[in-house]
Motif scaffolding. Structure first.
Motif, PDB file in Angstrom:
ATOM      1  N   ALA A   1       9.152  14.087 -11.916  1.00  0.00           N
ATOM      2  CA  ALA A   1      10.109  15.149 -11.633  1.00  0.00           C
ATOM      3  C   ALA A   1      11.548  14.657 -11.716  1.00  0.00           C
ATOM      4  O   ALA A   1      12.465  15.412 -12.070  1.00  0.00           O
ATOM      5  CB  ALA A   1       9.836  15.744 -10.253  1.00  0.00           C
ATOM      6  N   LEU A   2      11.761  13.394 -11.398  1.00  0.00           N
ATOM      7  CA  LEU A   2      13.110  12.805 -11.445  1.00  0.00           C
ATOM      8  C   LEU A   2      13.413  12.207 -12.817  1.00  0.00           C
ATOM      9  O   LEU A   2      14.396  11.481 -12.975  1.00  0.00           O
ATOM     10  CB  LEU A   2      13.242  11.722 -10.358  1.00  0.00           C
ATOM     11  CG  LEU A   2      13.217  12.231  -8.917  1.00  0.00           C
ATOM     12  CD1 LEU A   2      13.149  11.075  -7.922  1.00  0.00           C
ATOM     13  CD2 LEU A   2      14.443  13.100  -8.628  1.00  0.00           C
ATOM     14  N   ARG A   3      12.560  12.492 -13.781  1.00  0.00           N
ATOM     15  CA  ARG A   3      12.732  12.022 -15.165  1.00  0.00           C
ATOM     16  C   ARG A   3      12.747  10.495 -15.248  1.00  0.00           C
ATOM     17  O   ARG A   3      13.507   9.898 -16.016  1.00  0.00           O
ATOM     18  CB  ARG A   3      14.017  12.612 -15.775  1.00  0.00           C
ATOM     19  CG  ARG A   3      14.031  14.143 -15.803  1.00  0.00           C
ATOM     20  CD  ARG A   3      15.284  14.678 -16.446  1.00  0.00           C
ATOM     21  NE  ARG A   3      15.344  16.128 -16.419  1.00  0.00           N
ATOM     22  CZ  ARG A   3      14.704  16.933 -17.261  1.00  0.00           C
ATOM     23  NH1 ARG A   3      13.962  16.411 -18.230  1.00  0.00           N
ATOM     24  NH2 ARG A   3      14.808  18.247 -17.147  1.00  0.00           N
TER      25      ARG A   3
ATOM     26  N   THR B   1       0.847  -1.188   0.000  1.00  0.00           N
ATOM     27  CA  THR B   1       0.000   0.000   0.000  1.00  0.00           C
ATOM     28  C   THR B   1       0.887   1.245   0.000  1.00  0.00           C
ATOM     29  O   THR B   1       1.900   1.281   0.688  1.00  0.00           O
ATOM     30  CB  THR B   1      -0.903   0.010   1.242  1.00  0.00           C
ATOM     31  OG1 THR B   1      -1.639  -1.214   1.293  1.00  0.00           O
ATOM     32  CG2 THR B   1      -1.878   1.165   1.187  1.00  0.00           C
ATOM     33  N   LEU B   2       0.490   2.234  -0.771  1.00  0.00           N
ATOM     34  CA  LEU B   2       1.339   3.417  -0.920  1.00  0.00           C
ATOM     35  C   LEU B   2       1.042   4.407   0.208  1.00  0.00           C
ATOM     36  O   LEU B   2       0.301   5.378   0.052  1.00  0.00           O
ATOM     37  CB  LEU B   2       1.113   4.036  -2.303  1.00  0.00           C
ATOM     38  CG  LEU B   2       1.371   3.077  -3.475  1.00  0.00           C
ATOM     39  CD1 LEU B   2       1.209   3.784  -4.803  1.00  0.00           C
ATOM     40  CD2 LEU B   2       2.742   2.431  -3.371  1.00  0.00           C
TER      41      LEU B   2
ATOM     42  N   ALA C   1       1.286  11.643  -5.416  1.00  0.00           N
ATOM     43  CA  ALA C   1       2.554  12.310  -5.105  1.00  0.00           C
ATOM     44  C   ALA C   1       3.742  11.508  -5.629  1.00  0.00           C
ATOM     45  O   ALA C   1       4.731  12.072  -6.127  1.00  0.00           O
ATOM     46  CB  ALA C   1       2.674  12.510  -3.589  1.00  0.00           C
ATOM     47  N   LEU C   2       3.651  10.184  -5.537  1.00  0.00           N
ATOM     48  CA  LEU C   2       4.752   9.338  -6.021  1.00  0.00           C
ATOM     49  C   LEU C   2       4.874   9.408  -7.542  1.00  0.00           C
ATOM     50  O   LEU C   2       5.986   9.406  -8.089  1.00  0.00           O
ATOM     51  CB  LEU C   2       4.533   7.900  -5.564  1.00  0.00           C
ATOM     52  CG  LEU C   2       4.654   7.661  -4.055  1.00  0.00           C
ATOM     53  CD1 LEU C   2       4.174   6.256  -3.689  1.00  0.00           C
ATOM     54  CD2 LEU C   2       6.082   7.876  -3.577  1.00  0.00           C
ATOM     55  N   GLN C   3       3.748   9.478  -8.212  1.00  0.00           N
ATOM     56  CA  GLN C   3       3.806   9.598  -9.678  1.00  0.00           C
ATOM     57  C   GLN C   3       4.415  10.947 -10.077  1.00  0.00           C
ATOM     58  O   GLN C   3       5.199  11.031 -11.038  1.00  0.00           O
ATOM     59  CB  GLN C   3       2.406   9.444 -10.256  1.00  0.00           C
ATOM     60  CG  GLN C   3       1.864   8.034 -10.097  1.00  0.00           C
ATOM     61  CD  GLN C   3       0.499   7.836 -10.720  1.00  0.00           C
ATOM     62  OE1 GLN C   3       0.278   8.191 -11.874  1.00  0.00           O
ATOM     63  NE2 GLN C   3      -0.426   7.263  -9.960  1.00  0.00           N
TER      64      GLN C   3
END
Length: 391
Positions: free
Chosen positions: A261-263, A220-221, A254-256
């Protein structure tokens, strides 16, 4: 034995997709495989019903909708009483057959429930209480608790009424013994894995294979699973790799955004919530499995660790909580400091670059699961005192 399985927690669907639901299903499945009859009494079922549990006897009392947090807590206490009355009245009915009684009550500890203790007392059968977390503190910290005195009172009632309390980790048992001293049987029985349901891929990856190395995460995230650490670590990797994230939760969006953002956008796949029946096939596509828990308090017995072992996967995991005790000395895992994302990245890079090491660690993982961590052995240990009494 005839076992009444009690689950009042409306956050856990018996046939849901998260780890707690898998835990419920595996315990019920294993009790049945050991020859026991199980009837479930709960407040939530969900819809991902495994074929082999479709015939399980299940009774649901639904929590009313539209309540605020405080009203919901009071409603749970009322449902706990209703559930206890229903079970006792059913088996006490003069028309009830001898096969409608219970030999044992098994309850997954839930806030505001005294149902297991009440049924046990009124029917004169033992209660086994399974404790997975210090729920009083966890609820206050992560979700909020309005009627904390009622929660503490019902918890004490359940603990005192249990003939046996089985905790999933030494940390959880430590909490029980510290806050409720004098209980007669507080034992540690960690989680396990169904080694028939979760098996390795039929053929190991060719060490010369040029396909992307699949790094996998199941869970679970939520913040305490450290998925953000894993994504950050992957940003420092090089070579042909892909990250697969199986699970859903409040941190999903948020994780997506973090991955984008980190490419890493085209190197990460978010698969969302999957039914437990779908997990084994996905595990067989992984080359590396990760449990990137962050630093801090960790009282879990992570199901994912046991599932990774059964799937024959090399593991990279944080050295927190009970994880070192499970994995150290197995040759199946690389443990890294929970506060060192660089070490996590380096451990992953080492496995990306060394297919032969992955294969060797994966074989050790499967052997470890078969030898020490089956649900069959766990459930036999839980029920042993009561099975012996019936002999």
């Amino acid at each position: 034995m005839r076992i009444a399985y009690i689950l009042l927690d409306p956050g856990i669907g018996v046939f849901g997709t998260k780890g707690a639901s898998v835990h419920v299903q595996e315990v019920v499945r294993t009790f049945r495989s050991l020859g026991h009859e199980v009837s479930i009494f709960c407040t939530r079922t969900d819809d991902d019903i495994p074929a082999d549990l479709a015939d399980v006897d299940i009774t649901r009392l639904e929590v009313p909708r539209g309540l605020d947090r405080g009203q919901r807590e009071i409603a749970l206490m009322r449902l706990s009483d209703m559930l206890a009355d229903m079970v006792v009245d059913t088996v006490s009915d003069p028309d009830a057959g001898a096969d409608q009684g219970f030999d044992l009550v098994y309850e997954r500890y839930s806030l505001f429930s005294t149902a297991g203790a009440e049924i046990s007392s009124r029917l004169g059968v033992p209660l086994v209480l399974e404790v997975n977390a210090p729920l009083l503190a966890e609820q206050k910290q992560h979700r909020g608790l309005v009627h904390d005195e009622h929660a503490a009172r019902t918890t004490a009632h359940s603990f005192v009424g249990a003939e046996r309390i089985v905790c999933v980790s030494a940390a959880v048992a430590g909490w029980v013994n510290r806050d409720y001293p004098g209980l007669s049987d507080v034992s540690v029985v960690p989680n396990g894995v169904n080694t028939d349901r979760i098996t390795p891929a039929a053929t190991a990856q060719d060490v010369t294979d040029s396909r992307a190395v699949r790094i996998g995460f199941v869970g679970t995230l939520k913040p305490w699973h450290g998925t953000d650490r894993l994504i950050e670590a992957c940003a420092g990797l090089h070579g042909n790799f892909h990250l697969d994230i199986l699970g859903h939760g409040p941190e999903s969006e948020a994780l997506q955004k973090q991955a984008k953002a980190l490419r890493l956008g085209d190197r990460v796949t978010f698969h969302g919530a999957l039914a437990p029946e779908e997990i084994p096939a996905h595990l067989r596509t992984f080359d590396i499995a990760v449990a990137p828990y962050p630093a801090g308090e960790n009282y879990f017995s992570p199901l994912k660790i046991y599932e990774y072992l059964a799937a024959g996967l090399p593991i990279v995991a944080s050295a927190v909580g009970s994880i070192p005790a499970v994995l150290e000395g197995t040759d199946a895992a690389t443990l890294v400091p929970a506060d060192d994302t660089g070490a996590l990245s380096a451990a992953l890079q080492n496995l990306i670059d060394n297919a032969e090491v992955r294969q060797r660690m994966g074989a050790a993982a499967r052997s470890e699961a078969l030898a020490h961590h089956s649900w069959t052995s766990r459930c036999q240990e839980i029920l042993a005192p009561f099975v012996m009494e019936l002999v």
